[in-house]
Design a protein around this motif. Structure first.
Motif, PDB file in Angstrom:
ATOM      1  N   GLY A 167       0.648  -1.283  -0.173  1.00 61.28           N
ATOM      2  CA  GLY A 167      -0.112  -0.010   0.094  1.00 61.28           C
ATOM      3  C   GLY A 167       0.841   1.141  -0.028  1.00 61.28           C
ATOM      4  N   SER A 168       0.410   2.091  -0.368  1.00 58.25           N
ATOM      5  CA  SER A 168       1.037   3.794  -0.477  1.00 58.25           C
ATOM      6  C   SER A 168       0.429   4.497   0.556  1.00 58.25           C
ATOM      7  N   LEU A 169       1.229   5.464   0.923  1.00 58.47           N
ATOM      8  CA  LEU A 169       1.092   6.531   2.001  1.00 58.47           C
ATOM      9  C   LEU A 169       0.491   7.606   1.347  1.00 58.47           C
ATOM     10  N   LEU A 170      -0.684   8.366   1.875  1.00 61.59           N
ATOM     11  CA  LEU A 170      -1.396   9.495   1.681  1.00 61.59           C
ATOM     12  C   LEU A 170      -1.120  10.680   2.490  1.00 61.59           C
ATOM     13  N   TYR A 173       0.498  16.251   6.587  1.00 60.49           N
ATOM     14  CA  TYR A 173      -0.278  15.539   7.458  1.00 60.49           C
ATOM     15  C   TYR A 173      -0.667  14.157   6.907  1.00 60.49           C
ATOM     16  N   VAL A 174      -0.463  13.049   7.690  1.00 61.60           N
ATOM     17  CA  VAL A 174      -0.816  11.797   7.355  1.00 61.60           C
ATOM     18  C   VAL A 174      -2.265  11.482   7.263  1.00 61.60           C
ATOM     19  N   LEU A 175      -2.856  11.189   6.370  1.00 62.63           N
ATOM     20  CA  LEU A 175      -4.208  10.876   5.849  1.00 62.63           C
ATOM     21  C   LEU A 175      -4.438   9.275   5.931  1.00 62.63           C
ATOM     22  N   ASP A 176      -3.422   8.688   5.330  1.00 56.88           N
ATOM     23  CA  ASP A 176      -3.665   7.203   4.901  1.00 56.88           C
ATOM     24  C   ASP A 176      -2.206   6.374   5.153  1.00 56.88           C
ATOM     25  N   GLY A 177      -1.859   5.582   5.862  1.00 55.09           N
ATOM     26  CA  GLY A 177      -0.700   4.978   6.007  1.00 55.09           C
ATOM     27  C   GLY A 177      -0.133   5.025   7.496  1.00 55.09           C
ATOM     28  N   GLN A 178      -0.905   5.724   8.456  1.00 50.24           N
ATOM     29  CA  GLN A 178      -0.265   5.938   9.586  1.00 50.24           C
ATOM     30  C   GLN A 178       0.196   4.867  10.395  1.00 50.24           C
ATOM     31  N   LEU A 214       9.055   4.057  -0.283  1.00 54.84           N
ATOM     32  CA  LEU A 214       7.825   4.230   0.287  1.00 54.84           C
ATOM     33  C   LEU A 214       6.857   4.729  -0.582  1.00 54.84           C
ATOM     34  N   PRO A 215       5.868   3.980  -1.367  1.00 55.53           N
ATOM     35  CA  PRO A 215       4.958   4.751  -2.437  1.00 55.53           C
ATOM     36  C   PRO A 215       4.263   6.021  -1.565  1.00 55.53           C
ATOM     37  N   LEU A 216       4.211   6.943  -2.307  1.00 61.83           N
ATOM     38  CA  LEU A 216       3.566   8.206  -1.763  1.00 61.83           C
ATOM     39  C   LEU A 216       2.759   9.040  -2.389  1.00 61.83           C
TER      40      LEU A 216
END
Length: 522
Positions: A48-51, A81-86, A178-180
């Motif tokens: 999965g990727s980070l958002l 700010y980390v929305l997804d991938g915390q 890390l995919p971002l």
């Protein structure tokens, strides 16, 4: 797609360039799941990727990443700010960082590479171990991979083959990208769209926490306000409302913005939420009082649609200690709208569209009643509604049917005593609704649906045992003779109920129920 190295991610968290906003839930992964993530990073498997949300908008942020407290630093905007991938980012930080000591080690275990494990595409080569489980010759700590001095000290005593193997492992982690995806905006309404779509992908972000972060001040916390509201509603059976943040937020948005959509919710101004919260409270409390008083709804789960509280909150919202007084015409229109909404299953589809219409018409009913078209949508209830729908305690149709029965203030089948509807509908379980034509009797009549709505009434478990499986013509002799007519009238039972003819009874009662439904919707 952008990418982020592990070392850059750790540095970003420590220096405050990357922050975890307060609306994110806490770290919930267990140690084994963290170890599996390390195995996926090592083997190059997708994870999965980070958002990130990049903005100049200041938000409340968490001061901790997992068990580590982040130093306080003056922010330099924009911030990511980390929305997804915390969970993934926190796991990576906790495994590799060495600059901070954990506030508490309980629940957090260091991750080790198992030098004795065979290379295997399926099985993980990484373990989460307690100190007394570590074999120094077999388990290599990942925490030293990004600490040059510690890594050198740890590998110096090893034989050349093992040292080279560990060098390859270190290199893999140093090269992890890390995919971002970075979403850059200062417009909360755009964040609402991203927020909604991330939710659709199965990664829930708590909307209440998001709005709480935006409306927070030193003397106002939206979550605490909702919890306090729930405790105040406990004596009335609606304390579970505080456990439904989406419903509460829709009420907030409807009162303030006249719209309960995600975009309207996310564009709410924090100061407005604080300033008008008493008005919102009054609206919610007024809505609950209305459904309790007029429909015997004794708890949130007894409502066919909890969503009806949203437009009703708009009608009853009032500033300060004021309360909304309704005219007879307004009450009649509200009651008609409620029944039509339930029987037509209005909020089963097109929810946002129908909510917006009802919110607008509810506001008109409050301020300019003659202009309101509240409830002017198609609704028809035929006998088939009661013949074709079976009793299923959690469905909209069953809940609507039960409220229709409750409207007639039924009395006990055997003793003729008044049924305590508030108590029955607060607990809302199957124990107080039973078959009029007993299942045992209907075994000889397989052509009828024994569980159709038409075959149910308020019959307590005690009365049901007295009635047993006897034919209606027999068990009527066990009923209170002095109140027999009243019992039948309040339960909407036709004379054919005692004919022992299921088909005749079903059709006759379905017509009675349909007539009553037509009365309330018109």
């Amino acid at each position: 797609m952008e990418s982020l190295g592990i070392e850059d991610a750790m540095n970003g968290l420590v220096n405050g360039r990357i922050r975890i906003p307060a609306f994110q839930r806490g770290f919930v992964w267990d140690a084994d799941r963290v170890a599996y993530l390390m195995d996926s990073l090592y083997k190059g498997y997708p994870y999965g990727s980070l958002l990130f949300w990049r903005t100049k908008k200041p938000l409340r942020t968490e001061r901790t990443v997992g068990p580590y407290k982040i130093p306080v630093k003056d922010p330099e905007y924009p911030i990511d700010y980390v929305l997804d991938g915390q969970q993934r980012l926190t796991s990576i930080f906790g495994v590799f960082q060495t600059s901070l000591e954990p506030m508490e080690a309980e629940g957090w275990l260091p991750i080790y590479f198992d030098l004795g494990a065979a290379d295997d595409a399926q099985e993980s080569q990484f373990l989460a171990l307690k100190d007394d489980e570590v074999d120094e010759e077999r388990h290599f700590p990942l925490k030293v991979l990004f600490d040059t001095t510690a890594y050198r000290a740890k590998t110096r005593p090893l034989d050349e083959v093992t040292a080279e193997r560990l060098d390859r492992i270190q290199k893999r982690f140093l090269q992890v990208a890390l995919p971002l995806q970075t979403f850059e905006t200062d417009d909360p309404s755009q964040v609402a769209i991203v927020f909604e779509r991330v939710n659709r992908l199965g990664t829930p972000i708590d909307a209440l926490q998001l709005l709480a972060a935006w409306s927070w001040s030193e003397d106002f916390d939206l979550r605490e306000q909702f919890e306090h509201l729930g405790s105040e509603l406990r004596p009335f059976g609606f304390d579970s409302l505080s456990e439904d943040p989406n419903l509460l937020l829709r009420c907030c948005s409807a009162v303030i913005a006249g719209d309960a959509s995600p975009a309207a919710l996310m564009s709410l101004n924090g100061a407005s939420v604080r300033k008008r919260f008493q008005e919102i409270r009054n609206g919610i409390e007024g809505a609950i009082d209305f459904v309790k008083t007029n429909f015997h709804c004794a708890s949130l789960k007894s409502l066919p649609f909890s969503t009806v509280l949203v437009p009703l909150s708009v009608f009853f919202a009032a500033e300060g200690s004021k309360s909304v007084k309704t005219t007879g015409e307004q009450r009649a229109r509200l009651e008609r709208w409620f029944w039509r909404t339930c029987f037509a299953r209005r909020y089963s589809s097109g929810v946002l569209r129908n909510l917006k219409t009802d919110i607008e018409e509810m506001s008109k009913l409050r301020h300019t009643p003659d202009d309101s078209k509240l409830g002017d949508f198609t609704c028809d209830v035929t006998p088939d509604f009661f013949l074709e729908n079976s009793l299923n305690i959690g469905t909209v149709n069953t809940k609507t049917f039960i409220l229709l029965l409750a409207r007639e203030r039924p009395i006990s089948f055997v003793g003729g005593q008044q049924i305590a509807l508030d108590e029955v509908l607060r607990d809302y379980n199957r124990s107080e609704y039973h078959h009029i034509y007993p299942r045992e009797f209907l075994k000889a009549h397989p052509a009828v649906n024994e569980n159709a709505l038409v075959n149910f009434a308020f019959i307590s478990s005690i009365d049901n045992k007295i009635i047993g499986g006897a034919a209606p013509s027999i068990y009527r002799e066990r009923m209170d003779a002095g109140r027999f007519g009243d019992i039948c009238e309040r339960a909407m039972l036709p004379d054919s109920a005692w004919s022992d003819d299921p088909a005749a009874f079903f059709n006759a009662r379905a017509s009675l129920l349909s007539d009553k439904a037509q009365e309330v919707i018109n």
